[in-house]
Design an enzyme around this catalytic site. Structure first.
Site, PDB file in Angstrom:
ATOM      1  N   LYS A 146       0.925  -1.313  -0.003  1.00 31.13           N
ATOM      2  CA  LYS A 146       0.102  -0.143   0.134  1.00 31.13           C
ATOM      3  C   LYS A 146       0.890   1.375   0.135  1.00 31.13           C
ATOM      4  CE  LYS A 146      -4.057  -2.169   1.060  1.00 31.13           C
ATOM      5  NZ  LYS A 146      -3.566  -3.476   1.039  1.00 31.13           N
TER       6      LYS A 146
HETATM    7  C1  LIG Z   1      -4.336  -4.839   0.806  1.00 30.54           C
HETATM    8  C2  LIG Z   1      -3.542  -6.374   0.656  1.00 30.54           C
HETATM    9  C3  LIG Z   1      -3.900  -7.202  -0.132  1.00 30.54           C
HETATM   10  C4  LIG Z   1      -5.157  -7.114  -1.158  1.00 30.54           C
HETATM   11  O1  LIG Z   1      -4.993  -6.154  -2.197  1.00 30.54           O
HETATM   12  P1  LIG Z   1      -6.259  -5.638  -3.105  1.00 30.54           P
HETATM   13  O2  LIG Z   1      -5.847  -4.526  -3.789  1.00 30.54           O
HETATM   14  O3  LIG Z   1      -7.364  -5.081  -1.937  1.00 30.54           O
HETATM   15  O4  LIG Z   1      -6.799  -6.707  -3.739  1.00 30.54           O
HETATM   16  C5  LIG Z   1      -3.168  -8.171  -0.426  1.00 30.54           C
HETATM   17  N1  LIG Z   1      -2.050  -8.144   0.601  1.00 30.54           N
HETATM   18  C6  LIG Z   1      -1.578  -7.308   1.524  1.00 30.54           C
HETATM   19  C7  LIG Z   1      -0.714  -7.666   2.284  1.00 30.54           C
HETATM   20  C8  LIG Z   1      -2.431  -6.322   1.392  1.00 30.54           C
HETATM   21  O5  LIG Z   1      -2.200  -5.243   2.465  1.00 30.54           O
END
Ligand SMILES: *Cc1c(COP(=O)(O)O)cnc(C)c1O
Length: 500
Positions: free
Chosen positions: A112
């Site tokens: 993120k």
């Molecule tokens: C948010 C997240 C996901 C999922 O990603 P999306 O974009 O919501 O599909 C997978 N792994 C981790 C570690 C995350 O923080």
């Protein structure tokens, strides 16, 4: 460049408006009316650039109301000195044809950060262009990682406030600690007694509440979103798939016939970015969608029936514990030929009955683009163990779901395309489960004992942000009922008086 709402043909906004607003007033998500295409020359140019250069190049294609100075300011601010070794998205070769795209070298150790280090710059630049000095209040619902990454991105950013809601029993102890210790004078963190979908629905309800919007406007404030419903979250994610393709070419990998991408998926944001990279011209063969036991997307991709009426599991890959994948709406909009009426109808069915079925034509397109499978907790742990034994490579629980599904894919299809697996979090963010997988005899109660044990057993480096947490002070311990989220917001903003 014009951005349209997925739920109305009549809404057209600029890139800056789309980002400043976050979500369209009709509840739809903003998408570019036409997706920019990259030529062979573009890819040749991109290859020669570093990550920052590539990000600028790609952003210019989407944000045509940003000047070059704006883009330079945003991208350099986001990616200079904020990631380990100034490499935001390094590609690591595990074996022939098997590459890990490490997306967790940022300040909160999850992918993120790639989007949320950049979004505050994009958002404040956009707000300056379109909303004459109003303060932006960012509302976030998080299954763990978005919340911390957004807090870290927006802390003390002028003319913004950020409010984060997370499910009280749905985040890892490390994720909770990361959020509850957040520094900054403009931040507020609150747990809710519900799951992620409750938090997300609650936030969407606040966005749609015209009474609340009026109170904010009275105080010269406006809401926006840092969730992946905001287009400003998606563009930065498109960058790393294109960058990974450039790195593959640079490394001499045989990408003549394209490559696959495997993404551990929850809200469908990350894999949607890969889909956009593909329609821009990146030669992605299959998009492999990996889910944990909350396998609503696996079923949808394989059958065309989306049905959230099923048991919700709290798993060891909590950032994927989601039954309503918001960003699917954008892809269905694209695959239906931008049919806003159809999307509105599907979303209404989803809200009323928790399910919908897409046409067989759309379902076929989805099956051509994607391959989907899921993996339970037991298999997740087994995968962490086997990859550590075989490759001495340590992965977190989410990345393990992706690798388990990829191994399954290879066993079932025999596909030989080179493949990039998106690694979405540092294993140290989920030390408890990772330690249970590789050295269960070393498990103890303390969160930081487990971090240290993991380090001793694997001889891998503990990320600095995790180490620093041990001494951090808890600033927030709020819990509210899921029906009281609006009051929590109004109280924090000090505008909880009756409207006159
Ligand atoms: C948010 C997240 C996901 C999922 O990603 P999306 O974009 O919501 O599909 C997978 N792994 C981790 C570690 C995350 O923080």
């Amino acid at each position: 460049m014009v951005y349209k709402s997925t739920r109305s043909d009549n809404v057209s906004v600029s890139a800056a408006q789309a980002i400043a607003q976050g979500i369209s007033k009709d509840g739809g998500l903003f998408v570019p009316q036409t997706t920019p295409k990259l030529s062979a020359t573009d890819f040749e140019n991109l290859r020669k650039l570093d990550y920052i250069g590539r990000a600028k190049y790609i952003l210019r294609n989407f944000l045509d109301d940003f000047s070059d100075d704006d883009i330079n300011y945003c991208v350099e601010g986001a990616y200079s000195g904020t990631f380990d070794n100034d490499l935001p998205a390094p590609l690591s070769k595990l074996a022939d044809g098997k590459y890990i795209l490490e997306l967790w070298h940022g300040p909160t150790c999850a992918f993120k950060d790639l989007a949320l280090q950049l979004l505050p710059y994009l958002l404040t630049t956009s707000a300056n262009k379109v909303s004459n000095g109003k303060e932006t209040v960012i509302l976030v619902a998080t299954s763990g990682d978005t919340g911390k990454a957004a807090l870290e991105g927006f802390k003390d950013v002028e003319n913004t406030k950020i409010i984060v809601f997370y499910p009280n029993n749905g985040v890892s102890p490390m994720q909770r600690l990361q959020m509850d210790t957040q520094l900054g004078e403009n931040v507020f963190v609150c747990a809710i007694d519900g799951n992620f979908d409750d938090a997300q629905s609650g936030v969407k309800k606040i966005f749609a509440d015209i009474d609340v919007a009026a109170r904010l406007a009275d105080s010269n404030m406006q809401f926006s979103s840092a969730n992946s419903i905001n287009w400003g979250r998606l563009v930065p994610q498109i960058v790393y798939y294109i960058s990974a393709y450039c790195d593959l070419m640079e490394s001499g990998a045989d990408v003549e016939k394209g490559f696959n991408v495997v993404v551990p998926t929850g809200n469908f944001g990350n894999i949607l970015a890969a889909y956009y990279a593909k329609i821009m011209g990146t030669p992605i063969a299959k998009l492999i969608c990996a889910s944990n036991s909350n396998n609503v997307l696996t079923d949808f991709i394989n059958t065309g029936d989306y049905d959230r009426n099923r048991e919700f599991y709290t798993t060891i890959s909590p950032s994927m514990d989601i039954l309503i994948s918001s960003n699917l709406e954008r892809m269905l909009y694209e695959l239906s030929g931008k049919d806003a009426a159809m999307i509105t109808d599907l979303q209404e069915q989803l809200a009323a009955t928790g399910k919908y079925t897409v046409t067989s034509e759309i379902s076929k397109k989805i099956k051509d683009l994607f391959w989907a499978e899921s993996c339970d907790d037991e298999k997740t742990l087994e995968t962490i163990r086997s990859y550590f034994e075989k490759y001495s490579y340590l992965i977190d629980t989410h990345t393990a779901v992706a690798l388990a599904v990829y191994d399954d894919y290879i066993a079932k299809t025999g596909d030989t395309h080179p493949t990039i697996i998106a690694s979405t979090a540092s294993p140290y963010k989920f030390s408890s489960s990772v330690l249970e997988a590789i050295a269960p005899e070393k498990l103890s109660d303390g969160e930081f004992e487990k971090v240290k044990a993991l380090h001793e057993v694997t001889n891998t480096e503990i990320p600095k942000p995790i180490l620093e947490l041990e001494k951090a002070t808890v600033r927030f311990n709020n819990v509210c009922k899921k029906d009281n989220m609006i009051d929590a917001v109004l109280d924090y903003l000090k505008i909880n008086t009756t409207l006159n």
